[in-house]
Design an enzyme around this catalytic site. Structure first.
Site, short mmCIF file in Angstrom:
data_model
loop_
_atom_site.label_atom_id
_atom_site.label_comp_id
_atom_site.label_asym_id
_atom_site.label_seq_id
_atom_site.Cartn_x
_atom_site.Cartn_y
_atom_site.Cartn_z
CG ASN A 100 50.96 45.84 30.86
OD1 ASN A 100 50.82 44.63 31.01
ND2 ASN A 100 50.07 46.71 31.30
CG HIS B 157 47.50 42.22 37.18
ND1 HIS B 157 46.55 43.14 36.84
CD2 HIS B 157 47.14 41.72 38.41
CE1 HIS B 157 45.64 43.20 37.80
NE2 HIS B 157 45.97 42.35 38.76
CE LYS C 143 49.58 41.84 32.71
NZ LYS C 143 48.95 42.99 32.01
CE1 TYR D 94 43.90 42.10 33.75
CE2 TYR D 94 44.17 40.15 32.41
CZ TYR D 94 44.72 41.22 33.08
OH TYR D 94 46.07 41.43 33.08
CD GLU E 291 43.66 41.43 41.24
OE1 GLU E 291 44.87 41.55 41.57
OE2 GLU E 291 43.06 42.27 40.54
#
Ligand code: CMP
Length: 135
Positions: free
Chosen positions: A113, A116, A10, A50, A127
């Site tokens: 974080n 993913h 990310k 998402y 995905e």
């Protein structure tokens, strides 16, 4: 059983110069990189990725974060790759994630974080199609 899974490194990881450190965890484990792209996504792509979170209260700041700069999307392949990658990644909240995991070692946030990783064979399929339609 060999599997493929979708991983995002990310924007926080890219900004912090942790791209190499994160990638090296996956490589050192023995996973193969079968596709990889460095790109900045727009809000529409964030919503598609998402889709199950778009109504959640944490989604608007997550959307702003994930579109805030370049990220790296990749497909990793290896034996039991979906579970193996989730275990390397650690718990969602970096403050709770175990030391030795990517989030446990480098994140102090439940939003920023670092990574993913697909959580099931169904989400991996969905995905991978979204991020790498030609694969
Ligand atoms: P990820 O594994 O990409 O899946 C959904 C993401 O939403 C998650 O990592 C975090 O970045 C974010 N997230 C999940 N729960 C929360 C929360 N309670 N507050 C803020 N962000 C969250």
């Amino acid at each position: 059983m060999s599997q493929r899974t979708l991983v995002l490194i990310k924007p926080d990881a890219v900004r912090r110069g942790l791209l190499g450190a994160v990638l090296s965890r996956f490589e050192a484990k023995g996973l193969s990189i079968v596709a990889m792209e460095h790109r900045t996504i727009d809000g529409e792509m964030a919503d598609a990725h998402y889709v199950e979170h778009v109504e959640r209260d944490f989604y608007p700041p997550l959307r702003a974060f994930v579109t805030s700069g370049p990220l790296v999307s990749l497909v990793l392949e290896g034996d039991e790759a979906i579970t193996v990658v989730r275990n390397l990644t650690g718990a969602t909240d970096g403050r709770q994630a175990a030391p030795g995991t990517i989030r446990g070692d480098y994140s102090l946030s439940n939003r920023e974080n670092l990574v993913h990783a697909s959580d099931s064979t169904e989400s991996a399929e969905r995905e991978m199609k979204l991020w790498f339609p030609s694969l």
